[in-house]
Every structure is written in C-alpha cells, then in structure tokens.
Motif scaffolding. Structure first.
Motif, PDB file in Angstrom:
ATOM      1  N   UNK A 141       0.468  -1.374  -0.084  1.00  0.00           N
ATOM      2  CA  UNK A 141       0.207   0.120   0.260  1.00  0.00           C
ATOM      3  C   UNK A 141       0.608   1.028   0.308  1.00  0.00           C
ATOM      4  N   UNK A 142       2.729   0.738   0.392  1.00  0.00           N
ATOM      5  CA  UNK A 142       2.802   2.464   0.859  1.00  0.00           C
ATOM      6  C   UNK A 142       3.207   2.591  -0.712  1.00  0.00           C
ATOM      7  N   UNK A 143       3.181   2.030  -2.306  1.00  0.00           N
ATOM      8  CA  UNK A 143       3.748   2.253  -2.523  1.00  0.00           C
ATOM      9  C   UNK A 143       2.728   3.126  -3.944  1.00  0.00           C
ATOM     10  N   UNK A 165      -6.868   8.065  -2.917  1.00  0.00           N
ATOM     11  CA  UNK A 165      -7.510   7.821  -4.497  1.00  0.00           C
ATOM     12  C   UNK A 165      -7.460   7.484  -5.773  1.00  0.00           C
ATOM     13  N   UNK A 166      -5.995   7.303  -5.710  1.00  0.00           N
ATOM     14  CA  UNK A 166      -5.017   6.730  -7.027  1.00  0.00           C
ATOM     15  C   UNK A 166      -4.857   5.383  -6.519  1.00  0.00           C
ATOM     16  N   UNK A 221      -6.970  -0.131  -7.235  1.00  0.00           N
ATOM     17  CA  UNK A 221      -7.632  -1.210  -6.910  1.00  0.00           C
ATOM     18  C   UNK A 221      -9.089  -2.022  -7.492  1.00  0.00           C
ATOM     19  N   UNK A 222      -9.654  -1.143  -7.729  1.00  0.00           N
ATOM     20  CA  UNK A 222     -11.242  -0.964  -7.991  1.00  0.00           C
ATOM     21  C   UNK A 222     -10.759  -1.744  -9.795  1.00  0.00           C
ATOM     22  N   UNK A 223      -9.707  -0.961 -10.690  1.00  0.00           N
ATOM     23  CA  UNK A 223      -9.117  -1.677 -11.858  1.00  0.00           C
ATOM     24  C   UNK A 223      -9.057  -3.441 -11.573  1.00  0.00           C
ATOM     25  N   UNK A 224      -7.906  -3.713 -10.520  1.00  0.00           N
ATOM     26  CA  UNK A 224      -7.842  -4.833 -10.391  1.00  0.00           C
ATOM     27  C   UNK A 224      -8.975  -6.031 -10.191  1.00  0.00           C
ATOM     28  N   UNK A 225      -9.392  -5.073  -9.610  1.00  0.00           N
ATOM     29  CA  UNK A 225     -10.528  -5.946  -8.761  1.00  0.00           C
ATOM     30  C   UNK A 225     -11.476  -6.436  -9.765  1.00  0.00           C
TER      31      UNK A 225
END
Length: 325
Positions: A203-205, A210-211, A216-220
């Motif tokens: 997550x630190x990346x 918001x980004x 995450x939504x795209x990958x999910x």
C-alpha cells in the motif's frame, strides 16, 4: 472411478460413521473395500502385563474386523480385512501402518473419520490423517463425527482456482459426480486485493489514497473477469457430471475458506472437494490457508486430492485421474 477403498476402523463413533459411508459408497461404485485395524496395546494400559495387553488388543481388533466383514457381506461388497500393528519392523506409527496396507492392497481411496472438535489436527487416531495426507498416494475422504447425516453424495462442491492442484480435484469431483449422478458445483472465490496489498506491504506504493482505490478497483474487476473465464473453462472440462453449476464469489473482507463454506451451505452440498499441495503434509497446507477454515468449520465430508507429483513415499505409485485406469 475408485476400485478399492481403504477403511480404517478402531471402533470409535467417527470411525464407525466413516466406515458405514465408505461401505455404502463402495456398493454404489461397485468397488471393493479393505478394512484395516491397527493394534495399539497402549490403549489397554490398565493391564500391567504387556503381552496380555497385546492379546487383548488383537482380540478386540479381530472382533471389529469380523463385524465389518459381515456388514460388507450383507451389502454384497467384496471385502478384505487386515489386522496390523505399529510395532513390527520398527514402524513409526498408525499412519504408516495404514499407508502400507493401502499400497499393498492397491487402494485408490481412503475413507476416515474425524472427531471434528478443532479441525484436522485433532483427527481420528491422533494425527493420522495429517500423515496420511502427506504420505499416502491416494485421495483422502474425511467424515466428521459431528457433521451432516452421512448419505451418498447428491450435491458435490469443488473449490477451483485454476491451479494444477485444483485441476486434479476437479477431475475427481467430476468423475464422482458422474458415477453417483450427483449435481456438481464449481466455486471460484475472487480474492480481495485490498487485503492482499496490505498484507504484502504494497500500500505504501501509493501516496494518494484515491489513486490506490482506483487502481484496486481496476485490478479487482480484472480478477472477476479472470474468475469468470476460469469457471467457464472448468465447466467445459466436466464431461461426467450430469449437471454442472458455477459460482463466482467475492471474498471481500472474509476468508476464502469462509466463502467456500457459505457456498457449500447455499448449494446444499453434501461433499466438498479440495486440492492440496502435498509438499509437506496436510498440516502445513491447512494451517493459515484456505482449507484450514473449510476443514475446521464445514459440516460436510471433505475429499482431499493431493498432487501426485508431490508424493514423497518411496513405494507410492502415481495414480491417474479416476476413470483412466
């Protein structure tokens, strides 16, 4: 399908329940059974004389095997019995004695009972199932002592994730569903990327939350599409089951094993089939993994199918998928 089943018996309620289910399954599949009782003199510690304890253990074991042989004869199921021991030749334990018997008789399925108190580490005959899963070259059917009423399987659920381990489990589930004319459900649980990112420390990346959420939504969404494709291909490979139903389920904040259990209840499954890695045994595979929650909490019998390539026992033969003998 399965041709000869190994049914360990020790007289306990879970053992009796598993043996009864195994016998009924063998009759339906026109398979033979091998009842095996392992002599354990230490169970008769009240007898101070070791030889007397050994004779008592042998007497009880013979009577138990004779009882089950009569039941097999009444059911018109071909039957063999074997009374064996953990002591001769320095054999280390019950699991090894059972495994040797299974290999010697050419068994291709083991049906065992579990107490079901705290999951598989507390199985019938101590930790026998853990060692059997690590050493035996056969699938292992575990029947809980406090689970659902034991009946022949009418609704089978197999957990599938596209791996080689789950692929083999799918083959066994499909063949068994075909032989029993059972409905087959294939479940794929989409992992929650939020949990994966946090557990992996990634997550630190993303300094912008918001980004992070957008990514995450795209990958999910990609994972869901991938799951749909995996399920579609899995259903197409099921050629024996009379009816195949696929279930895609999001893990969300739940454990994947919990989702599998929920689907099993929704589908009214009376058998759950899972693939195992088998590299270091069932205990290593279960603890902290998907199958731990399923094995500890599910009421249904569980069929564990190991990856044949991971077999470690020197005498174990690689078994082909059911129906290819």
């Amino acid at each position: 399908m399965y041709k000869r089943m190994l049914l360990p018996v020790d007289g306990s309620p879970p053992s009796e329940r598993a043996a009864a289910l195994g016998l009924a399954l063998a009759k339906r599949l026109s398979a033979a059974v091998v009842f095996v009782h392992v002599i354990e003199p230490h169970r008769y510690r009240e007898l101070r004389d070791n030889q007397e304890a050994l004779e008592r253990a042998r007497t009880v074991g013979k009577a138990l095997l004779e009882q089950w042989a009569r039941k097999a004869d009444q059911a018109q199921v071909a039957c063999l019995t074997q009374l064996t021991s953990t002591q001769p030749e320095g054999r280390p334990g019950v699991a090894e004695a059972l495994m040797d018997a299974g290999v010697a008789h050419g068994c291709d399925l083991v049906v065992m009972g579990t107490h079901g108190r705290t999951g598989l580490p507390r199985v019938l005959l101590g930790s026998v199932a853990e060692r059997m899963a690590r050493l035996a070259p056969t699938p292992l059917l575990l029947v809980r002592g406090d689970g659902l009423e034991s009946t022949l399987f009418r609704r089978i659920l197999v957990a599938f994730d596209g791996s080689a381990y789950s692929e083999l489990a799918l083959q066994h589930a499909d063949a068994l569903a075909g032989a029993l004319e059972a409905r087959l459900s294939v479940v794929y649980v989409v992992p929650d990327l939020t949990q994966l990112y946090r557990s992996a420390g990634r997550a630190w990346m993303f300094t912008d939350q918001a980004q992070l959420q957008t990514r995450l939504a795209q990958e999910q969404a990609h994972l869901r599409k991938q799951g749909e494709l995996i399920l579609h291909e899995a259903a197409g490979r099921c050629t024996h089951a009379p009816a195949v139903h696929t279930v895609l389920r999001e893990a969300g904040r739940h454990l994947i094993g919990e989702r599998i259990r929920q689907v099993a209840e929704e589908e009214q499954a009376d058998l759950i089939v899972l693939g195992t890695h088998g590299h270091t045994g069932l205990r290593k595979f279960l603890l902290g993994s998907v199958a731990e929650d399923v094995a500890q909490q599910a009421r249904q019998p569980i069929l564990l199918v190991r990856n044949p390539a991971a077999l470690t026992h020197p005498d174990a033969s690689h078994l082909p998928p059911p129906g290819e003998r």
